[in-house]
Enzyme design. Sequence first.
Site, PDB file in Angstrom:
ATOM      1  N   GLY A 278       0.750  -1.249   0.000  1.00 23.27           N
ATOM      2  CA  GLY A 278       0.000   0.000   0.000  1.00 23.27           C
ATOM      3  C   GLY A 278       0.777   1.292   0.000  1.00 23.27           C
ATOM      4  O   GLY A 278       0.185   2.355  -0.220  1.00 23.27           O
TER       5      GLY A 278
ATOM      6  N   PRO B 182       4.370  -5.406  -0.938  1.00 18.64           N
ATOM      7  CA  PRO B 182       4.373  -4.213  -1.802  1.00 18.64           C
ATOM      8  C   PRO B 182       4.192  -4.598  -3.266  1.00 18.64           C
ATOM      9  O   PRO B 182       4.713  -5.616  -3.718  1.00 18.64           O
ATOM     10  CB  PRO B 182       5.785  -3.643  -1.586  1.00 18.64           C
ATOM     11  CG  PRO B 182       6.622  -4.865  -1.335  1.00 18.64           C
ATOM     12  CD  PRO B 182       5.734  -5.811  -0.553  1.00 18.64           C
TER      13      PRO B 182
ATOM     14  N   ARG C 125       2.908  -1.723  -6.013  1.00 17.81           N
ATOM     15  CA  ARG C 125       3.130  -0.459  -6.720  1.00 17.81           C
ATOM     16  C   ARG C 125       4.519   0.131  -6.446  1.00 17.81           C
ATOM     17  O   ARG C 125       5.188   0.622  -7.352  1.00 17.81           O
ATOM     18  CB  ARG C 125       2.055   0.524  -6.261  1.00 17.81           C
ATOM     19  CG  ARG C 125       1.969   1.777  -7.066  1.00 17.81           C
ATOM     20  CD  ARG C 125       1.019   2.764  -6.424  1.00 17.81           C
ATOM     21  NE  ARG C 125      -0.242   2.225  -6.012  1.00 17.81           N
ATOM     22  CZ  ARG C 125      -1.365   2.255  -6.751  1.00 17.81           C
ATOM     23  NH1 ARG C 125      -1.351   2.790  -7.943  1.00 17.81           N
ATOM     24  NH2 ARG C 125      -2.480   1.749  -6.287  1.00 17.81           N
TER      25      ARG C 125
ATOM     26  N   ARG D 279      -5.997   2.785 -15.743  1.00 17.91           N
ATOM     27  CA  ARG D 279      -5.994   3.533 -14.473  1.00 17.91           C
ATOM     28  C   ARG D 279      -6.629   4.931 -14.588  1.00 17.91           C
ATOM     29  O   ARG D 279      -7.411   5.316 -13.720  1.00 17.91           O
ATOM     30  CB  ARG D 279      -4.582   3.628 -13.886  1.00 17.91           C
ATOM     31  CG  ARG D 279      -3.938   2.262 -13.615  1.00 17.91           C
ATOM     32  CD  ARG D 279      -2.713   2.366 -12.732  1.00 17.91           C
ATOM     33  NE  ARG D 279      -3.067   2.760 -11.391  1.00 17.91           N
ATOM     34  CZ  ARG D 279      -2.924   3.969 -10.913  1.00 17.91           C
ATOM     35  NH1 ARG D 279      -2.407   4.923 -11.654  1.00 17.91           N
ATOM     36  NH2 ARG D 279      -3.305   4.251  -9.675  1.00 17.91           N
TER      37      ARG D 279
ATOM     38  N   TYR E  46      -9.786   5.152 -12.187  1.00 19.09           N
ATOM     39  CA  TYR E  46      -9.571   5.835 -10.893  1.00 19.09           C
ATOM     40  C   TYR E  46      -9.280   7.323 -11.050  1.00 19.09           C
ATOM     41  O   TYR E  46      -8.756   7.937 -10.109  1.00 19.09           O
ATOM     42  CB  TYR E  46      -8.371   5.219 -10.148  1.00 19.09           C
ATOM     43  CG  TYR E  46      -8.289   3.725 -10.143  1.00 19.09           C
ATOM     44  CD1 TYR E  46      -9.166   2.958  -9.375  1.00 19.09           C
ATOM     45  CD2 TYR E  46      -7.319   3.066 -10.887  1.00 19.09           C
ATOM     46  CE1 TYR E  46      -9.069   1.577  -9.357  1.00 19.09           C
ATOM     47  CE2 TYR E  46      -7.218   1.684 -10.871  1.00 19.09           C
ATOM     48  CZ  TYR E  46      -8.103   0.949 -10.105  1.00 19.09           C
ATOM     49  OH  TYR E  46      -8.005  -0.417 -10.094  1.00 19.09           O
TER      50      TYR E  46
ATOM     51  N   CYS F  33     -13.467   3.265 -28.456  1.00 18.28           N
ATOM     52  CA  CYS F  33     -14.726   3.995 -28.645  1.00 18.28           C
ATOM     53  C   CYS F  33     -15.455   4.218 -27.332  1.00 18.28           C
ATOM     54  O   CYS F  33     -16.529   3.650 -27.093  1.00 18.28           O
ATOM     55  CB  CYS F  33     -15.593   3.253 -29.643  1.00 18.28           C
ATOM     56  SG  CYS F  33     -14.766   3.215 -31.231  1.00 18.28           S
TER      57      CYS F  33
HETATM   58  N1  LLP Z   1      -1.780  -6.926  -0.574  1.00 17.22           N
HETATM   59  C1  LLP Z   1      -3.100  -6.990  -0.801  1.00 17.22           C
HETATM   60  C2  LLP Z   1      -3.920  -7.893   0.008  1.00 17.22           C
HETATM   61  C3  LLP Z   1      -3.683  -6.183  -1.811  1.00 17.22           C
HETATM   62  O1  LLP Z   1      -4.986  -6.246  -2.023  1.00 17.22           O
HETATM   63  C4  LLP Z   1      -2.864  -5.314  -2.565  1.00 17.22           C
HETATM   64  C5  LLP Z   1      -3.426  -4.471  -3.607  1.00 17.22           C
HETATM   65  C6  LLP Z   1      -1.483  -5.301  -2.295  1.00 17.22           C
HETATM   66  C7  LLP Z   1      -0.977  -6.114  -1.287  1.00 17.22           C
HETATM   67  C8  LLP Z   1      -0.528  -4.424  -3.055  1.00 17.22           C
HETATM   68  O2  LLP Z   1      -0.778  -3.087  -2.838  1.00 17.22           O
HETATM   69  P1  LLP Z   1       0.236  -1.970  -3.367  1.00 17.22           P
HETATM   70  O3  LLP Z   1       1.525  -2.100  -2.590  1.00 17.22           O
HETATM   71  O4  LLP Z   1       0.452  -2.214  -4.820  1.00 17.22           O
HETATM   72  O5  LLP Z   1      -0.467  -0.703  -3.103  1.00 17.22           O
HETATM   73  N2  LLP Z   1      -5.500  -1.360  -9.484  1.00 17.22           N
HETATM   74  C9  LLP Z   1      -5.345  -0.324  -8.500  1.00 17.22           C
HETATM   75  C10 LLP Z   1      -4.669  -0.847  -7.237  1.00 17.22           C
HETATM   76  C11 LLP Z   1      -5.412  -1.994  -6.625  1.00 17.22           C
HETATM   77  C12 LLP Z   1      -4.714  -2.560  -5.420  1.00 17.22           C
HETATM   78  C13 LLP Z   1      -5.310  -3.844  -5.019  1.00 17.22           C
HETATM   79  N3  LLP Z   1      -4.660  -4.486  -3.926  1.00 17.22           N
HETATM   80  C14 LLP Z   1      -4.557   0.826  -9.109  1.00 17.22           C
HETATM   81  O6  LLP Z   1      -4.192   0.752 -10.274  1.00 17.22           O
HETATM   82  O7  LLP Z   1      -4.338   1.838  -8.455  1.00 17.22           O
END
Ligand code: LLP
Length: 422
Positions: free
Chosen positions: A238, A275, A277, A313, A317, A345
């Site tokens: 996150g 992690p 992103r 994205r 979002y 389209c």
């Molecule tokens: N762990 C769990 C249980 C998750 O659901 C997620 C992301 C992560 C880890 C990884 O989170 P990160 O470190 O990447 O923030 N498609 C959306 C993001 C969806 C995230 C879903 N879960 C976007 O493009 O912003």
Amino acid sequence: MNHFGYQDGTLSAEDVSLATLAERVGTPFYCYSRATLERHYKVFAGALPKDSLVAFSVKANGNLAVLKTLALLGAGADVVSGGELAKALAAGIPAAKIVFSGVGKTREEMHQALTAGIYQFNVESEQELLALDEVARELNKRAPITLRINPDVDAKTHAKITTGTAETKFGIPFAHARAAYVQAAALRNVEIVGIDVHIGSQLTELEPFEAAFTKVAELARTLRLDGHSITRLDLGGGLGVPYENNNMPPPDPVAYGKVVARATEGLGCRLVFEPGRLIAANAGVLVSKVLYVKRGDAKTFLILDAGMNDLIRPAMYEAHHEIVAVTEPVPGVERVTYDVVGPVCETSDLFAAARALPELKSGDLVAILSAGAYGATMSSTYNARPPAPEVLVSGAEWAIVRPRLRHDDLIAQDKLPGWLSK
Ligand code: LLP
């Protein structure tokens, strides 16, 4: 920090010119930088206690070459489907470093993960717990589990990527946690190993992490007093990344590491992180060609050959991605305001509204930045558009790590029933 920058007037990934790649691979295409992936992984892992498990969230970028790059650094994987589990294993990530998250694991997926011998299941409901116990019994195994707890903490991020409030489908409500652990302890084929939490994605402040982690640490102490063995805390993913140059950047991994250390002090738990992103977003760009410039009454549209099927994205979002010309603009050059759109389209096929860019013409190349996470993995074949190929650069070397599909490949996915194929 990332390894994309102008070299001799052309945007490059490490030592490879994106213009050269566009000639060789065609557009649109994703380009990832190995050095950037490695750097992000090392900076993140280096900010955490030494024996932590950093399980890369495969949903952010599931390319086998990306996964293997991270596997070689010691990364584990956070998977949410049997498909992601198979990919992580195929990339050489040991089962002992794989955690399985998600609210809807099927019995087949549980079977697959138990057979592989994964590190832990992050269980998200009482019913899932019972199903996992049954599947493990059939296999004569004990499934290592954490329960994902919903701490009801607002991550202060986009509503569609918030997961830690009571309104979302994720985790077991904090108030039910102790009862759920009692239930788990009574099952013979699951073994409680810890607690899991993940409150959302693209967090740009540390306070929500601190609030959630502190609640989890308190719960760990309570559960131990209740007689459960809590030896691991999975703190999810996150941590946000900078998408805009002019913005306040999100906190860095070192500051995040300090919050983690403070919240978990004295517990003696092994920590797990998921992690996605943070590792991948700024390690990738989407390179696209300008097809047409259309001057409307109200706006000027820059029509690209990449569309929302390649990178959803912005449409999904309202996400901001920087867009830059691949040919380095002359400093101080006048800017034109464009709506940057794709060929799909739909009005929502819009990468950026009213974006000031140097003047561009048909045939020019642009790079959509920060596209290495939730780019290719969320792509589709909408409008029967083959997904963009993927390229991985390493120094002056590059390789196509996912080839462009042909129209025939897409057509071959459909089958005609007998009554139509005579
Ligand atoms: N762990 C769990 C249980 C998750 O659901 C997620 C992301 C992560 C880890 C990884 O989170 P990160 O470190 O990447 O923030 N498609 C959306 C993001 C969806 C995230 C879903 N879960 C976007 O493009 O912003």
